[in-house]
Each structure stands twice: as structure tokens, then as C-alpha cells.
Design an enzyme around this catalytic site. Structure first.
Site, PDB file in Angstrom:
ATOM      1  N   HIS A   1       7.516  11.253 -29.080  1.00  0.00           N
ATOM      2  CA  HIS A   1       8.402  12.412 -28.947  1.00  0.00           C
ATOM      3  C   HIS A   1       9.600  12.437 -29.875  1.00  0.00           C
ATOM      4  O   HIS A   1      10.373  13.370 -29.843  1.00  0.00           O
ATOM      5  CB  HIS A   1       8.873  12.544 -27.493  1.00  0.00           C
ATOM      6  CG  HIS A   1       9.661  11.363 -27.011  1.00  0.00           C
ATOM      7  ND1 HIS A   1      10.446  11.413 -25.894  1.00  0.00           N
ATOM      8  CD2 HIS A   1       9.777  10.112 -27.488  1.00  0.00           C
ATOM      9  CE1 HIS A   1      11.001  10.232 -25.694  1.00  0.00           C
ATOM     10  NE2 HIS A   1      10.610   9.424 -26.654  1.00  0.00           N
ATOM     11  N   HIS A   2       9.823  11.348 -30.666  1.00  0.00           N
ATOM     12  CA  HIS A   2      10.997  11.367 -31.535  1.00  0.00           C
ATOM     13  C   HIS A   2      10.709  11.947 -32.911  1.00  0.00           C
ATOM     14  O   HIS A   2      11.633  12.256 -33.645  1.00  0.00           O
ATOM     15  CB  HIS A   2      11.547   9.955 -31.716  1.00  0.00           C
ATOM     16  CG  HIS A   2      12.120   9.367 -30.468  1.00  0.00           C
ATOM     17  ND1 HIS A   2      13.082  10.004 -29.736  1.00  0.00           N
ATOM     18  CD2 HIS A   2      11.865   8.207 -29.822  1.00  0.00           C
ATOM     19  CE1 HIS A   2      13.402   9.249 -28.685  1.00  0.00           C
ATOM     20  NE2 HIS A   2      12.663   8.158 -28.716  1.00  0.00           N
ATOM     21  N   ALA A   3       9.447  12.035 -33.276  1.00  0.00           N
ATOM     22  CA  ALA A   3       9.112  12.446 -34.639  1.00  0.00           C
ATOM     23  C   ALA A   3       9.640  13.853 -34.901  1.00  0.00           C
ATOM     24  O   ALA A   3       9.514  14.755 -34.074  1.00  0.00           O
ATOM     25  CB  ALA A   3       7.611  12.396 -34.836  1.00  0.00           C
TER      26      ALA A   3
ATOM     27  N   HIS B   1      15.847  10.101 -24.996  1.00  0.00           N
ATOM     28  CA  HIS B   1      15.822  11.554 -25.045  1.00  0.00           C
ATOM     29  C   HIS B   1      14.651  12.025 -25.906  1.00  0.00           C
ATOM     30  O   HIS B   1      14.376  11.454 -26.954  1.00  0.00           O
ATOM     31  CB  HIS B   1      17.141  12.049 -25.641  1.00  0.00           C
ATOM     32  CG  HIS B   1      17.205  13.528 -25.786  1.00  0.00           C
ATOM     33  ND1 HIS B   1      17.589  14.153 -26.940  1.00  0.00           N
ATOM     34  CD2 HIS B   1      16.889  14.514 -24.908  1.00  0.00           C
ATOM     35  CE1 HIS B   1      17.522  15.465 -26.768  1.00  0.00           C
ATOM     36  NE2 HIS B   1      17.110  15.698 -25.544  1.00  0.00           N
TER      37      HIS B   1
ATOM     38  N   ASP C   1      14.066  13.980 -28.281  1.00  0.00           N
ATOM     39  CA  ASP C   1      14.772  14.825 -29.248  1.00  0.00           C
ATOM     40  C   ASP C   1      13.838  15.548 -30.204  1.00  0.00           C
ATOM     41  O   ASP C   1      14.122  16.679 -30.610  1.00  0.00           O
ATOM     42  CB  ASP C   1      15.802  13.996 -30.026  1.00  0.00           C
ATOM     43  CG  ASP C   1      15.176  12.818 -30.750  1.00  0.00           C
ATOM     44  OD1 ASP C   1      14.072  12.412 -30.337  1.00  0.00           O
ATOM     45  OD2 ASP C   1      15.775  12.302 -31.707  1.00  0.00           O
TER      46      ASP C   1
END
Lengths: 852, 484
Positions: free
Chosen positions: B140-142, B179, B181
Site C-alpha cells: 500500500h505504500h507504492a 498509514h 499512504d
């Protein structure tokens, strides 16, 4: 109890100086030092009072910006957050006059955020500034716990004021650069960051994607089978696997017992294969069964764990020791015939073995110095600032019985500076000494914990003055000294100190070889060698300054006066001819003395014998080679010469040829003998690595000497063609012999077990194989060997496990210990196939080095 | 809140047997091996046979550039450990190197992870399944053209983009300790995807996820961030998860849900700092499942791998609606689970810094934000016809009949939610009326008032003042929000 137990991650008070407030730190690590003390590696929180003035103003602005979402404030917030402010000027630049005015206004108002001025004042004591600064403090200086949380705008500051030991922070302070930043990332907006959102498909529009291109079905629950049937099939596939291992020669060496075979056949790879088979055969148990047992024999699934040989496993462990888990390096330098995936898969399986558990235990012992929690009892010693009867101006009775003995008579300076009380159990001196301020017990506690006085004193010499004159430098000093505290090595029994963290890291990496991700010593330490040029060597001889070569060799770092050396050399060389100097520099060229014959002739001539060469004394002349006496017996006759003059050696059969020879039915050989060859002969192929090869067996099979690393270039496995293969199967069935193992390799084409190698190696599981041994011959052993007769040596080499008769007392000459040990063990000595002598040991006990 | 009973669903599971062998590098906490450990546990628990198992395709560059920039994907495709030196500048630009190292098979790894999520989304779109699981996904950070936090290709965004073809509104929930993000940023300005992230905030990677980050432009109020502190336990997690998610479901009314199940929020995680047990983590899956929407489960963080595989195994069983024994079955990696060899783990005794008051305040603030959403039921009435493609719509209708409760029923339940606190808030309604009176809102629907009782009296005066300000500021914007 629990209150005095401090854990990693707790925020605590530290007392670094008795007069200044506690420092607030978060415990990052607890380490036991060599002396048994506990040191805490802590992260620093700074108080407002620890910050330089311009930064405090910035912090105020930030807080205001937080509490009000007005556009001006927002603008300010952005400036604050994005401008790392180093100098006062920079801070001033940020302070827009309009904003400053606004600030004045808001701070004058009695609490826009619903706080009374007093609370506002106290709230400032609760604000901390996080830093990334880490220092090491003795754990005994811990004085209690506190909590530090990131302030959330939904919270009111009151919630902190109402709780003891509760602090908040918003900003991060960088003590080295003197900057203040918000610890906040941001979500960026713009076409470079957001995605284009797919539109809903229009009516009638279809997604062109085809499911079968996106995925492959491997299993579906929509089948007619019951759970029980699937379980049964799994059991069957496991038993097929067990049977396949029984048939497979290499497996039967690796897994001598049925239980081991069954365990190996129960590994998950077999189960996954069984499920795949079931799916591929349309969930029909019957057809799945038949594909488990094709005509070629039962299917055999092996994972990396089973695949690897004992020596490969040993290599792997050695490599792990050396390189850590850098699998690319391990592969390159240790196991080039494996793929990276092989290594990773094997590694994770290897972690389940007891070998790994042992290693972990060793690590656990090392890690013992790292503590998770520490118990620090309450600190009860009186503070240095405590005013005792002697130093204080008040009689002890007056203090203790406060009020009974004319407290009203106390001069104003003797009131509590903060709360103005006159009675207290304890009084503490506070502020600069000449002012003789004092605080009551509770205010003192408040001061220690929160770094301020409860009330903003109107006094001209109030808090700010006191702080700036006395306390500020004090605080600075402690902060400074803390930051210059040397970094200490945390490894047990070392505790060396370094000025810089980097030095410490290097020390840990080189001396202990266990730094985080640090390569072991071998790799990081650069080797150097001194190449002495002829002139250096010359200088060594000529210069007086270098007359103590031993001294300089021992202390290579002591400086040499080069000027002097040069000077002396130039003087000395001016005197000597260059040629001579060269001569001496090169250490003297071997003297040309001429051949013995000519020397002899010259000598003869010198004696005045005028006789010609031919008639000179015969004994002085060298015998021509062809007239030399021949030995009675040549142990290793030279091979015949080819017409071109090269020597013709007997051709050594290649591996493939050998294998071909073995696969051929050998009707001459008795059945039993064949099986033996089959197993042991195979072993000899890998004995360069496996360590089971016995010289005798190698002789019997007439295998070639082991190539250095045949696995590096795996020879293409000689695989029978389909027809050949069928014939072989038939033959095998007829004779009742198992098929040679490589046939299985050919048969076994399941998808999950592709090892990436050319063919299947015949290996012995490292769990079952004997440990590798090698024999290191000491001098005494070598001497003792010489005392043995040739026959004894050979016997010993062939039967290394047999005790040697102490060779006719001859060994006793070398060995006082007497008994000649030859316990190299059954599988010993793969390393040096020197035939003789390696088992003969004498004197000192044999040095068996177990490669574990 | 269309809560469904714990029911059996058709579950598709995506896995490639290669995934466990990708290795981020020495000392790197991210270990794809945990996905293989989960897989082996699933087999030996007998859950494997209860699902459709798929091997995903390798996502193509074309698929990945639906979200990511072309040059970033080109870079990922060409970089290898042996040619890294030629790419120094690009590595810096794309943030590849430190946290996101270049390792052997990096691109393939991304392809498999993205391929799984995309295939799963297509599967849900075709209504061939109700729940899809891709433990290899959840990165989910990519970012669009930047790697971050061990993530290179954002499979979640790609999956959601796929879902958006058939679903007007997609809800993304993130229970990773970090998070989410990357996903939030990707959909920061759209109102078709709501991102809800529960995470540790403050001095913690990636530094975003403040309560005040609520989205921008059209997407304002469509990003929901729940900043939490160390030591969240099962009880407090549920106490915030349930009301927030229920409220989100009620107001946003998504037609598909993606849940990122990062297991680093479990107790004892190598990087995390929460104190959840496998049960508490799995409870979130259970709660979301009950809404009965097309449901995509992806993995994510999780750095104590034995607990990660425990957690995802349990969550697979939850998705399947099957009870599994606490005793772990024997498997290749059995020894990892010592010394107790049990499925469930116990929380540690770390202190929970999230006080009930703190959580309550956060919740209230978020509720206020959610009230700013254009009113959902109206949206939905309009959305349904647009949502569907001829025959698909029929299918969906069928599903609706089976799975969802009629609107009237929903409304009743929503009212019920208010009832929880109505006795005290009855009087507060007046306050609400006051506020709405002060800032006349022509577009306000009666439903908004129905929400009113949910507003707790903890709301401080200043907060509501803020509220007023926000609303008035928001007023013109609301008009621009299209009611699809």
C-alpha cells in the site's frame, strides 16, 4: 513493583544533575555492561527551556497555527513546517510582523483555547520536542516513568495538565542543526500523484479481459469428493512417495530407515503435488492414482531440504557464517550450482532444523546482554539542593514544625518562590545561590519533573531570570556533555569507547564481526603488503637511521626520518660506484662459478698438469645420462611418447561414459555386487564433496580422480531415449533390479520441484551422512609414518578404522605416548586421497578436525 | 448497516508457488516467505480444498501503467542487482535502494503481487466470487512513480481501478499499522473511492495519516484517517473500528470493499507497536465480511512472520466461515511456531496509550467529517442503474436480493444506530437544529438530521464552531460534488 520496572520503549525521567530538572528520555535499548551495570540507550526529548530562543517563538507560532485554522495561521504553519530555521535571523524572517501582532493578541487573550493563564503557563511545561538524538545513560539514573504522546488536535491541553507525568510533543528538534520541524509527511496532490480513475463501463460494454489469461485454476472446491476421500488420497500419495524412496537408490542411502522415508514423503511438496494431480485428473481418484504411479514407476517429489547433500549443507552453513544471509554472494562463492531460489527455499527450511536451533542458542547467549526490562528501585537519597539544618538559614525545627515556630517571621525570600507557602516538610535551594531562593517540596518536585515553576512569578528575578542565569547554562552543559558522551561498544567484555558512532560501528564490525549487516572481518579488512623496491632495500643497508630493522618490523607505525635516510643514501651512493650499488641493492647476483667440470679442469690446470681435457682424471668428469645406472624397478614408468614428442597418457573415462557403462546390464557381475556398486559407485562421483569416498572403493570402480568442481558445470545427464528407457524398464522388471537413479530423475517431471540443475545428484542427506573429517598430519605424525613399513601404511590406508600395531616399536622412537591411533573413522579422509599414511598417527593424539 | 450473519461464501485465493523465494536482502524485514508459510498452513488445515485456488498471471507493464508512470515501470523492469550502478540517478528519483532494495526477481515479484490483485478484482467484477484473497498483495505504500516502504507496485490501486469499472463506489480499509499512504494519495481527489486507514501516527513511517488529512478537491472527506498510538489492543481496536466502518458503510454506501490486512498491527511485530491478537485482527475481516459486499482481501505488512502466517491463515478461515483448531497442523515450517505451536497468540502486557477518551474524540471528529459527505442513500438510488451492465445488473440485482437488506430495512437500522445514544441526546437535537439554522443548508437532507443523535455531547463548543466554519466554507463545494 511494576512501577519500578522499566522496559524498552518506556519514557522515563533521568537525573543527570541534582539541581536541574530531570531529563526526559525514551528507552531504546537496555544493555548490560561488562561490569554488570545496566546502560540505557535513550532517545532525547527536549523541553522548551532546552531550546534556543528563536525556536521557541517558532514553536509558539506552530501551536497557534494548530489551534486556529485561519488562513493566516495556515500560511504560517506551512512556513514553520517547511523552513528549517537555524539562526535567529532566519527565525525573524519567518516572523511576519502581521503574524507577530496576531500572536501578541492571542497570547494576551486569556486562553483562546479555554485555558486560564496559569494553565497556559503550565501547559508550556508539558510540551516536549522530540529529537532523533540518541545517548547512553546509566540506568540507575532513572527517576520514574512518564508518558509522552503526540498531541492530537482533538485533545485539549487540559487533559495533559490533569494527569501527572504526561507530556506531549508536536515538533521535532534537531539539536545539531538547531532546527524545528513537524514530524509529518504529506499527501501530494497533482496529476503526478493521483491516478486517473477508471470510468464505469457503459451499458452494454464488456470488460475485454479474459479470465483465463489472468489466472490458472489450480483447485476448485466444486468436486464430488468428500473430505475423507481427499484425505485418503493424500495418504496414498504419501505412501507412494515412501515406496518411491525405497526404490530410489540415492534415497535409500539418505534415509536408511523406513520411518525416515515416510517422513520425507510426508513433506508438503508431496501433498501439493497430490492436490495438483487430483485437480488435473478431474477429481477422479482413480485416474489420479494412476498418474501417481505411471508405468515408469512411482512419482517422487523432493524439496530442497531433501535435495541437498551433506556437504552442500555444510558449505551452506559455512557460507552463512562467513557472509551472513547474502545469498547472492553465497551462491557465487560457495554454491554456484544452485540457483538463488534454491538457496532461499533451502534457507527457510534449514531454519527448521536443529542445527539452526543450536546457532540460535549461541546467538541468544550473545544477546543476553540486551535486556528487555530493568528494575530500578525508588531513589531515596537526599538531593544536594535539600536545605539541611547546617546550610539553610532556617532552624530545622522551624522547617519541620512549620508554623509553630514563627514561620511568619520568615523573610520573603524564605517563602516558596513558586507557591508562596511558608510551611513545608522540605525546602530546596533553587536558582542562583546569592539570591537564596527556595522551593517547597511539592514545587521542587514540579520543577524537577516539568522544568518550571507552577506559577509565572512576577518577580523581576523570576523564573526567566533564574533560568537564564543559572539553569540554562547548566542544562546546556548537561545536554552538551551527554552528546559528547563516548559511544561504547556493547559487546560483552569489550566496552571500548569511541568518539564517533561510525568508529564504533567499524569497531563492532571488525572486532566482533557482528555489526548490523556488516560483512565479516575477512571482507572488510583491506590487505596490504609492502613491496620493497631495490632502492628501498639499498637504503635499508646504507642508512644509519634504519639500522634497527627488527625494531621497525615490530612497530611498523613508528615514523622514520626520510630526509635523513635520503641524505645518508645520497652521500653513501656518491662514494660507491653505481654498479656496485646496484649489485648490493639486488642482494648480490649468484656468483658465476661455472660448471663443475670446467672448475675441475681449471683446478687441474692450476696444479700445473698440462694434460688435455680428455685425459684428465676420469672421476672428475660427469657421467653422461645414458650411462647412468638404471633402477631395478620403476614405480611410475613414463608413458610412451607420441610421434610429436608428447607423452601419451591413458585416457580416463568421462563421467558420462562411466555412467553409461554402469547402466548397461552387467551379466558378469553377481547381483549383489551390482547393487553395491550402484550405490557406492554413485557415491564416488560426489565424493569430492560428500566425504564418504573411500580409496578402496574408488579403486574398485576405477573412477577418475575427482574433478575440482564438476558440479559447477553439470555434465549433461545422459538420459535414455524413450525407447531405451522402455527397454531398461522391461529389463529391470525381468531381473528384479531397481532402475538406476537417474532414470527416476527423468521420470519425475512434476512441476513443483524444478531445481534448475541439469540433473538429479545422488546425494546423502546431511542429517544422515557422517560428518566430514580430515586428518591433519602433525610433524610427529609424519615422523611416525616414516617408521612404518610400506605394507603397514597401505594396510592402514585401506582399513583406516583398524588400529595399527605399533610398528615394531619403531613408532615408539617418535612417540612417547606410544599407542598409535588410527581412528579416522569409516568415512574419513575424503580430502587427501594420497593412498598411504594418512591413517597412521602417532605420538600426540590424532588431530581430527570435524568440519561441522 | 447491512450486517449479514457469519456465512459461507465462495472464496477465491491467489497464490504463486514462486512468491516465497523472493528475497529482499540480508536483514530486510520484509519476507515474502511468510506468504508461503501461510499457504502451507492453509493446506494442512484443510482450508486449501475449500477454496478456488488460482495461480495469478504476471501483470504486464501495460496493466501496471494504469496507475504507475511509464518510466517508473520501465525502470523497475530493467533494474537488476548487477546493473544497479548504471541507474544511480533513477534509483534516487524512484526511491529505490534503501528501504526498497533492488533484489533478484524484483520485477517478477511485483508482477505476481499485482497480477493476483488485478485478477481477483476482475473475478469480483464478473461476480464469479464473493471474496477474493491475495496475501501476496497489499503493498500500500507504492506511489505513482516512486517506491516506498518495501512496496514497488501498488497492487491495491490497480485492483481498485479494476473494480471501478463495475462499481460506482469502492471502499478501501487499511488495518496495517502503517498509514496506507500510497492508496490514499492515488485516490485523494476522487469521491469514488473512500480510503479508511487505521494506523499508528506520530514519529512513525510514513509520517502521513493525520486526522486532518481528509482528501482534496472532489475527494474532500473521502479520505478517512484514524491516527492511533502505541499499544492498541483488541478491545480498543474494535471500539473504534466498528463505529467508524459502520458509519462509513452507512454514509458512503460502497458496492465493493478492499481490505488491506497488514499483519504488522499484531502484537510482537518486529516493526509494529500495536498489541492486537490474531483474533482481534481477524475480527476486522469478520466485521467487513458481514456487510456482504464483494470483498477483496490483500496482505500487506507483517514482519514477525510466524504471526503473519497465523493471522492470514485465520483470516482465510474467517473468510471461508470455517472454524479451525487452535492446534497448528504439522507442516514444513512447523518449527517456526514453537514453543506453543498454537494458532492464536496472546497480547503482551504493554500499556495502551490510546485512552477511551482519545478514541472517542477521534471518532467524533471523523463522524463530523463523514456527515459532510453528500447524502448517500440518494446517491445510491441514482447509482444502481448506472452501476450495471445489462446482464450483469440482473446478476447484481439477484445478489442484492439475496445478500442485502432492502433499503427500508437499512434505514430502520440506521435509525437504530442513533437510538444507542438517543435518550441523552434527545435534547441535543435542539443544538443541532440551532447549528443548521445558523448556517442554512439548502441541500441538507432530512437524513442528516437523523444522524444528529449520533453526535455525542463530548463535542466541544469550539469544535462545533469549527464545524460551522467548515460547513460554510464547504458550501459551494458541495454543489460541485456531482451526485452520480
Amino acid at each position: 513493583m511494576a512501577a519500578n520496572m522499566y522496559r524498552v520503549g518506556d519514557c522515563v525521567y533521568f537525573e543527570t544533575s541534582p539541581k536541574s530538572p530531570y531529563q526526559i528520555r525514551r528507552i531504546e535499548e537496555l544493555n548490560k555492561t561488562a561490569s554488570g551495570n545496566v546502560e540505557a540507550k535513550v532517545m532525547c526529548f527536549y523541553r522548551r527551556r532546552d531550546l534556543p530562543n528563536p525556536l521557541i517563538q517558532l514553536a509558539d507560532k506552530h501551536q497557534m497555527a494548530q489551534s486556529e485554522d485561519s488562513p493566516v495561521a495556515m500560511k504560517l504553519k506551512k512556513i514553520c513546517l517547511k523552513t528549517p530555521v537555524g539562526e535567529e535571523q532566519a527565525a525573524q524572517a519567518v516572523l511576519d510582523p502581521a503574524l507577530a501582532a496576531m500572536e501578541e493578541e492571542s497570547s494576551d487573550l486569556p486562553g483562546t483555547d479555554g485555558l486560564a493563564p496559569k494553565q497556559r503557563h503550565q501547559a508550556k511545561h508539558r510540551e516536549l520536542f522530540l529529537s532523533r538524538h540518541v545517548e547512553t545513560l546509566p540506568a540507575t539514573h532513572i527517576r520514574g516513568k512518564c508518558t509522552v504522546t503526540l498531541l492530537n488536535e482533538t485533545e485539549s491541553l487540559l487533559s495533559y495538565l490533569n494527569k501527572d507525568d504526561a507530556f506531549f510533543y508536536c515538533l521535532v528538534f534537531d539539536p545539531s542543526q538547531k532546527t524545528l520541524l513537524a514530524d509529518k509527511g504529506e499527501i501530494r496532490v497533482g496529476s503526478r500523484y493521483q491516478t486517473e480513475v477508471t470510468n464505469l463501463l457503459k451499458e452494454g460494454e464488456e470488460d475485454p479481459r479474459i479470465g483465463s489469461e489472468l489466472e490458472t485454476l489450480v483447485w476448485t472446491p466444486e468436486h464430488g469428493l468428500t473430505d475423507r476421500q481427499i484425505d485418503q488420497f493424500l495418504v496414498v500419495s504419501r505412501s507412494v512417495g515412501t515406496f518411491a524412496r525405497a526404490l530410489d537408490c540415492s534415497s535409500s542411502v539418505k534415509q536408511p530407515s523406513l520411518h525416515m522415508s515416510a517422513a520425507a514423503a510426508s513433506r508438503d511438496i508431496t501433498l501439493f503435488h497430490a492436490m495438483d494431480t487430483l485437480h488435473k485428473s478431474g477429481y477422479s481418484i482413480e485416474s489420479a492414482l494412476s498418474s501417481l504411479v505411471p508405468a515408469s514407476g512411482p512419482v517422487l517429489c523432493r524439496d530442497e531440504m531433501e535435495e541437498w547433500s551433506a556437504s552442500e549443507a555444510n558449505l551452506f552453513e559455512e557460507a552463512l557464517d562467513k557472509y551472513g544471509k547474502d545469498f547472492a554472494d553465497i551462491r557465487q562463492d560457495f554454491l554456484p550450482w544452485k540457483t538463488l531460489k534454491n538457496l532461499v527455499e533451502y534457507y527457510y527450511m534449514w531454519k527448521t532444523t536443529d542445527r539452526y536451533v543450536q546457532q540460535k542458542r549461541v546467538k541468544a547467549v550473545e544477546a543476553e546482554s540486551k535486556l528487555k526490562q530493568v528494575y530500578i528501585p525508588n531513589y531515596n537519597k537526599p538531593n544536594a539542593a535539600l536545605i539541611s539544618s547546617a546550610s539553610g538559614g532556617i532552624k530545622p525545627g522551624a522547617v519541620l514544625n512549620g508554623g509553630t515556630n514563627g514561620t511568619a517571621a520568615l523573610p520573603p525570600a524564605q517563602l516558596c518562590l513558586s507557591c508562596q507557602v511558608t510551611t513545608s516538610n522540605q525546602w530546596y535551594a533553587w536558582g542562583p545561590e546569592h539570591l537564596q531562593y527556595r522551593l517547597c517540596g511539592s514545587c521542587w518536585q514540579y520543577w524537577k519533573k516539568y522544568g518550571g515553576l507552577k506559577v509565572k512569578t512576577a518577580n523581576a528575578f523570576g523564573e526567566s531570570e533564574a533560568e537564564s542565569t543559572k539553569v540554562r547554562p547548566d542544562g546546556d552543559e548537561t545536554a552538551l556533555s551527554a552528546s559528547h558522551r563516548p559511544h561504547r561498544c556493547t559487546v560483552l567484555n569489550c566496552a571500548k569507547e569511541f568518539k564517533l558512532r561510525a568508529h564504533l560501528a567499524r569497531h563492532v564490525a571488525t572486532a566482533h564481526g557482528s555489526g548490523e549487516g556488516a560483512r565479516p572481518v575477512m571482507k572488510t579488512r583491506a590487505a596490504f603488503y609492502l613491496r620493497a623496491s631495490p632502492f628501498t632495500r639499498l637504503a635499508r643497508r646504507l642508512a644509519r637511521a634504519l639500522r634497527r630493522p627488527r625494531h621497525y618490523a615490530r612497530s611498523p607505525f613508528s615514523p622514520i626520518n626520510l630526509q635523513q635516510v635520503k641524505h645518508e643514501c645520497s652521500i653513501a651512493m656518491a662514494g660507491v660506484g653505481v654498479g656496485a650499488a646496484d649489485m648490493r641493492a639486488s642482494g648480490g647476483i649468484a656468483r658465476a662459478r661455472g660448471a663443475v667440470g670446467t672448475v675441475a679442469n681449471r683446478l687441474a690446470a692450476a696444479r700445473g698438469q698440462p694434460s688435455p681435457l680428455a685425459r684428465a682424471h676420469e672421476w672428475l668428469l660427469l657421467t653422461p645420462r645414458d650411462r647412468m645406472p638404471k633402477p631395478a624397478h620403476v614405480a611410475f614408468p613414463k608413458p610412451p611418447k607420441a610421434p610429436d614428442g608428447s607423452l601419451m597418457y591413458e585416457r580416463v573415462a568421462s563421467r558420462a561414459e562411466l555412467e553409461a557403462r554402469r547402466t548397461e546390464p552387467a551379466p558378469v557381475q553377481p547381483l549383489k555386487r551390482r547393487a553395491f556398486d550402484d550405490i557406492n559407485g554413485l557415491d564416488s562421483h560426489v565424493n569430492h564433496s560428500v566425504g564418504t569416498g573411500a580409496g578402496a572403493i574408488r579403486e574398485a570402480v576405477a573412477a577418475p580422480p575427482p574433478a575440482k568442481r564438476p558440479n559447477k558445470h553439470p555434465a549433461p545427464m545422459q538420459r535414455p531415449s524413450r525407447e531405451q528407457y522402455a527397454a531398461m524398464c522391461a529389463r529391470a522388471q525381468a531381473t528384479g533390479q531397481p532402475l538406476p537413479a537417474h532414470v527416476f530423475a527423468h521420470v519425475n517431471g512434476k512441476p513443483t520441484n524444478i531445481t534448475g540443475r541439469g540433473g538429479r545428484r545422488h546425494v546423502i542427506s546431511w542429517m544422515d551422512a557422517p560428518d566430514d573429517l580430515y586428518f591433519r598430519a602433525t610433524d610427529t605424525a609424519k615422523v611416525a609414518r616414516r617408521t612404518l613399513s610400506c605394507g603397514e601404511l597401505r594396510r592402514g590406508a585401506r582399513a583406516p578404522w583398524r588400529a595399527m600395531r605399533s610398528g615394531a616399536g619403531a613408532a615408539a622412537a617418535a612417540a612417547a605416548a606410544g599407542a598409535v591411533l588410527a581412528t579416522a573413522g569409516a568415512g574419513a579422509g575424503a580430502g587427501a586421497p594420497t593412498g598411504a599414511g594418512k591413517t597412521a598417527g602417532a605420538g600426540a593424539p590424532l588431530q581430527l578436525v570435524i568440519l561441522d | 448497516m447491512a450486517m449479514q450473519p457469519h456465512s459461507k461464501k465462495r472464496v477465491c485465493y491467489y497464490y504463486d508457488s514462486d512468491i516465497g523465494n523472493y528475497y529482499y536482502g540480508q536483514g530486510h524485514p520484509m519476507k515474502p516467505h511468510r506468504i508461503r508459510m501461510t499457504h502451507n498452513l492453509l493446506l494442512n488445515y484443510g482450508l486449501y480444498r475449500k477454496m478456488e485456488i488460482y495461480r495469478p498471471h504476471k501483470a504486464t507493464a501495460d496493466e501496471m501503467t494504469k496507475f504507475h508512470s511509464d518510466d517508473y515501470i520501465r525502470f523497475l523492469r530493467s533494474i537488476r542487482p548487477d546493473n544497479m550502478s548504471e541507474y544511480n540517478k533513477q534509483m534516487q528519483r524512484f526511491n529505490v535502494g534503501e528501504d526498497c532494495p533492488v533484489f533478484d526477481g524484483l520485477y517478477e515479484f511485483c508482477q505476481l503481487s499485482a497480477g493476483g490483485s488485478v485478477a481477483a478484482a476482475v473475478k469480483l467484477n464478473k461476480q464469479a466470487s464473493e471474496i477474493c484473497i491475495n496475501w501476496g498483495g497489499g503493498l500500500h505504500h507504492a506511489k505513482k512513480s516512486e517506491a516506498s516502504g518495501f512496496c514497488y507496485v501498488n497492487d491495491i490501486v490497480l485492483g481498485i481501478l479494476e473494480l471501478l469499472k463495475y462499481h460506482q463506489r469502492v471502499l478501501y480499509i487499511d488495518i496495517d499499522v502503517h498509514h496506507g499512504d500510497g492508496v490514499e494519495e492515488a485516490f485523494y481527489t476522487t469521491d469514488r473511492v473512500m480510503t479508511v486507514s487505521f494506523h499508528k501516527y506520530g514519529e512513525y513511517f510514513p509520517g502521513t495519516g493525520d486526522l486532518r488529512d481528509i482528501g482534496a478537491g472532489k475527494g474532500k472527506y473521502y479520505a478517512v484517517n484514524i491516527p492511533l498510538r502505541d499499544g492498541m489492543d483488541d478491545e480498543s481496536y474494535e471500539s473504534i473500528f466498528v463505529p467508524i466502518i459502520s458509519k462509513v458503510m452507512e454514509t458512503f454506501q460502497p458496492s465493493a470493499v478492499v481490505l488491506q490486512c497488514g499483519a504488522d498491527s499484531l502484537t510482537g511485530d518486529r516493526l509494529g507497536c500495536f498489541n492486537l491478537t490474531v483474533r482481534g485482527h481477524g475480527r476486522c475481516v469478520e466485521l467487513v465480511k458481514r456487510f456482504g459486499l464483494p470483498f477483496l482481501l490483500v496482505g500487506g505488512g507483517g514482519y514477525t512472520i510466524r504471526n503473519v502466517s497465523r493471522c492470514w491463515t485465520y483470516e482465510t478461515s474467517v473468510a471461508l466461515g470455517v472454524e479451525i483448531a487452535n492446534e497448528l497442523p504439522y507442516n514444513d515450517y512447523f518449527e517456526y511456531f514453537g514453543p506453543d505451536f498454537k494458532l492464536h497468540i496472546s497480547p503482551s502486557n504493554m500499556s495502551n496509550q490510546n485512552t477511551p477518551e482519545y478514541l472517542e474524540k477521534i471518532k467524533n471528529r471523523l463522524f463530523e467529517n463523514l456527515r459532510m459527505l453528500p447524502h448517500a442513500p440518494g446517491v445510491q438510488v441514482q447509482a444502481i442503474p448506472e452501476d450495471a451492465v445489462n446482464d450483469e445488473s440482473e446478476d447484481e440485482d439477484k445478489v442484492d436480493k439475496d445478500e442485502r437488506l432492502p433499503q427500508s430495512e437499512k434505514d430502520k437500522r440506521i435509525t437504530g444506530e442513533g437510538e444507542l445514544s438517543d435518550s441523552e441526546d434527545e435534547g441535543e437535537g435542539g443544538r443541532r437544529d440551532n447549528r443548521s439554522y445558523r448556517t442554512p443548508q439548502p441541500r441538507k437532507r432530512p437524513r442528516l438530521d437523523k444522524d444528529a443523535p449520533a453526535l455525542k455531547d463530548e463535542l466541544k463548543a469550539e469544535d462545533s464552531k469549527d464545524d460551522v466554519k467548515n460547513m460554510s466554507v464547504e458550501e459551494p463545494k458541495k454543489d460541485t460534488v456531482p451526485n452520480p
